[in-house]
Design an enzyme around this catalytic site. Structure first.
Site, PDB file in Angstrom:
ATOM      1  NE  ARG A  24      -3.786   1.474   2.804  1.00 35.26           N
ATOM      2  CZ  ARG A  24      -4.003   2.565   3.106  1.00 35.26           C
ATOM      3  NH1 ARG A  24      -2.920   3.396   3.842  1.00 35.26           N
ATOM      4  NH2 ARG A  24      -5.210   3.220   3.328  1.00 35.26           N
ATOM      5  CB  SER A  93     -12.137  -1.569   1.758  1.00 36.87           C
ATOM      6  OG  SER A  93     -10.397  -2.319   1.672  1.00 36.87           O
ATOM      7  CE  LYS A 122      -8.888   1.348   5.018  1.00 38.42           C
ATOM      8  NZ  LYS A 122      -9.023   1.374   3.312  1.00 38.42           N
TER       9      LYS A 122
END
Length: 195
Positions: A24, A93, A122
């Protein structure tokens, strides 16, 4: 993080028993992600550990990585699969049971479910807590990875709430000994699931 540092950390995670790793790199250009992914994939494939690419199905196809992961605001799963190729697993997700059900019917191979707890990865999503973990496992019959603020100290309660698979990010990356941390998390997960 440079490719060599990512490779070193991935190697420690693998020694610690991590079953798969997601790359990521939100702020990096696609070409840089592809270079890093190719280096990681070479190391990981020798160890039999799958690499999941976040957000970039075109990179997953080039590498070729075992999977690609997308969010709620990304391309639909069918388009992602077309870009990434037929042998690439596609995950999504989800932040509620309803989103999880929609991802299942959209054709996701697995889902990320969370954030369970508050997490800097997040920041736009409030934590959903432990209550829906059992509900989502009853509603969706594909692999579910609980994610978001999960660390060794709260892992037992996540498992008690019904989790079968978990994602640990900062706990591993900030651990003084990544290998030991990974082994402890995996041993705890296995022990709790057997009991």
């Amino acid at each position: 993080m440079e490719s060599s540092e990512a490779e070193r950390i991935a190697g420690q995670m693998i020694l610690g028993g991590v079953d798969l790793i997601q790359l990521r790199a939100k702020a990096r250009p696609s070409a840089e992600i592809a270079t890093m992914a190719a280096t990681l994939h070479d190391t990981m494939s020798r160890q039999g550990v799958p690499l999941i690419i976040n957000d970039h199905p075109e990179v997953a196809r080039i590498v070729p990585a075992e999977g690609v992961h997308v969010g709620q605001d990304d391309l639909p799963i069918a388009e992602v699969r077309e870009i990434a190729g037929p042998n690439c697993v596609v995950g999504k997700s989800t932040h509620s049971v309803d989103q999880a059900i929609r991802a299942f019917y959209e054709g996701a191979d697995y889902i990320g479910f969370g954030p369970i707890f508050a997490t800097p990865t997040k920041p736009d999503y409030p934590p959903i807590g432990l209550e829906d973990i059992r509900k989502v496992h009853d509603a969706v019959h594909i692999p579910i990875f609980c994610i978001g603020g999960i660390k060794l100290d709260n892992l037992p309660e996540v498992i008690e709430a019904g989790a079968r698979r978990v994602v640990i990010v900062s706990g591993l990356l900030q651990a003084k000994d990544i290998v030991a941390y990974g082994r402890a998390a995996k041993e705890l997960l296995h022990r709790k699931l057997k009991s």
